[in-house]
Design a protein around this motif. Sequence first.
Motif, PDB file in Angstrom:
ATOM      1  N   ALA A 141      26.598  26.189 -95.599  1.00 34.18           N
ATOM      2  CA  ALA A 141      27.573  27.015 -96.300  1.00 34.18           C
ATOM      3  C   ALA A 141      26.919  28.192 -97.013  1.00 34.18           C
ATOM      4  N   PHE A 200      30.636  30.387-106.981  1.00 36.67           N
ATOM      5  CA  PHE A 200      31.310  30.555-105.697  1.00 36.67           C
ATOM      6  C   PHE A 200      32.513  31.485-105.825  1.00 36.67           C
ATOM      7  N   SER A 203      34.617  25.013-102.658  1.00 35.44           N
ATOM      8  CA  SER A 203      35.369  25.668-101.581  1.00 35.44           C
ATOM      9  C   SER A 203      36.590  26.407-102.129  1.00 35.44           C
ATOM     10  N   SER A 237      32.064  29.055 -94.555  1.00 38.30           N
ATOM     11  CA  SER A 237      31.409  28.537 -95.761  1.00 38.30           C
ATOM     12  C   SER A 237      32.329  27.592 -96.525  1.00 38.30           C
ATOM     13  N   ALA A 238      33.636  27.899 -96.578  1.00 40.84           N
ATOM     14  CA  ALA A 238      34.565  27.028 -97.296  1.00 40.84           C
ATOM     15  C   ALA A 238      34.635  25.647 -96.657  1.00 40.84           C
ATOM     16  N   VAL A 239      34.652  25.594 -95.328  1.00 40.82           N
ATOM     17  CA  VAL A 239      34.707  24.300 -94.641  1.00 40.82           C
ATOM     18  C   VAL A 239      33.434  23.505 -94.893  1.00 40.82           C
ATOM     19  N   TRP A 240      32.295  24.160 -94.800  1.00 44.73           N
ATOM     20  CA  TRP A 240      31.032  23.450 -95.030  1.00 44.73           C
ATOM     21  C   TRP A 240      30.892  22.999 -96.488  1.00 44.73           C
ATOM     22  N   LEU A 241      31.419  23.805 -97.425  1.00 47.26           N
ATOM     23  CA  LEU A 241      31.400  23.382 -98.823  1.00 47.26           C
ATOM     24  C   LEU A 241      32.283  22.160 -99.037  1.00 47.26           C
ATOM     25  N   LEU A 242      33.410  22.118 -98.345  1.00 44.75           N
ATOM     26  CA  LEU A 242      34.267  20.950 -98.434  1.00 44.75           C
ATOM     27  C   LEU A 242      33.562  19.717 -97.879  1.00 44.75           C
ATOM     28  N   CYS A 269      24.865  20.252 -95.186  1.00 43.76           N
ATOM     29  CA  CYS A 269      26.179  20.885 -95.340  1.00 43.76           C
ATOM     30  C   CYS A 269      26.126  22.031 -96.347  1.00 43.76           C
ATOM     31  N   LEU A 323      35.500  29.641-103.798  1.00 44.79           N
ATOM     32  CA  LEU A 323      35.127  30.683-102.843  1.00 44.79           C
ATOM     33  C   LEU A 323      36.368  31.412-102.322  1.00 44.79           C
TER      34      LEU A 323
END
Length: 413
Positions: free
Chosen positions: A327, A383, A93, A54-59, A323, A96
Amino acid sequence: MVNDPATLVPLVLALLFGLGVPKSFSLLYVALAASAWLGWRRPGLRPSALLLWSAVWLLLFGVSYAVFQVGWQVWSPAQDFLPEILAVVVLPSAGLVAGWLLHRFGRPLGTRLILAYVFGALIYALLALALSRTPWWNLAQTFPHVLRVPWGPEQWLSTRAVEQRSFLALTLLPVGIPLLLRPQARLRWWGVVCVVMAGVAMHVAWAVQGRIGWAALLLAALPWLCWLQRSSLRWLVAGLAGTVLSLAIGSGRLCDERWWLVGGFLQHLGDAPWGGRLIQYTYADCKPGVWLRFGSSAGTNAFTPHNLVLDIYNDAGWIPFVCLLMAVVPLLVALLRGFWMSFARDGWDGQLALRWSVVCVLVVEWLAQPLFYTDQLMFSLGFVLAGALLADFNSRSPGGWPVAMPSHRGRSL
């Protein structure tokens, strides 16, 4: 202890975030960095695969959204909108991950931080009502459109941007009433605090003619089903409540133009796949025969579909839209599963119910309000809560909520 400086500082920060004081975003960067650094040095769970996913997709969401906003010249020149760009790229991100690490400080601190934030948010809403009323004690005066706010870049804000702060306190009612029935004096005192805050928030909701706050309150009361011993009886009560709500909506007694606003937007997704706020259409009003117009040009009735995810699509198209969903959807499923298993196995719990109430407000705000525009600070802090909850539900420590092992029955605030 609350009088410990190590505890008092984060509580003051949470209160300031709830109040929405100037420079709140700057304080949030410092708070996230400090909590991540201190939390990383404490023993605890390593970040899970879902958290990193989720952190990568939020970024990716933040970067793509910022690129399209700059490309459409909404944030142009880019250097003048650096705070906005950093907020959307970094805070979701980072919040989170910081929330996950914040869990290492234990449940009680998290509960106090939530209550401090909710209290500050309620005070902000009350100040806005007092400044808008003439005289300030005229409790009968209502404000369906705008309110004067105590601070910020704008002197007047839409009531929808203010009411959502009070909804957090409104959903404390299902938390406070059971605490009033507990034998421990400390828990009864917390019950009184929650019920009083909820009662004040009801007045705010009435004064601004807020509707979706009651939906959040209804969702927040779902854990009360834990007191029904038979599973079939729980499903019966939930089914009856859903049927009554469906009949009210279907008969027109509970009408909200957002149904047609969102439905119309979904039908026109193909008109602007790359965003740019180009979508335009007409949609029905609650009044029979009245039609309203959606669009970003002058003379329209609405420029936002009142749905956070669709706002992202309207601004920047399908890439940040996808994206964000990549996430949030797995994260939300994991959190709902954690709540379900915790309530089903451990029974009603005050601290868990408090977190559930805040999640209900956030879900309703995401679905029915332009939260990304009206309160990006609450959007970002959501988050932090999600990360802390994810850690709680994955924790097998005595201070957590084990998902795999039934225990801790009867724990509360």
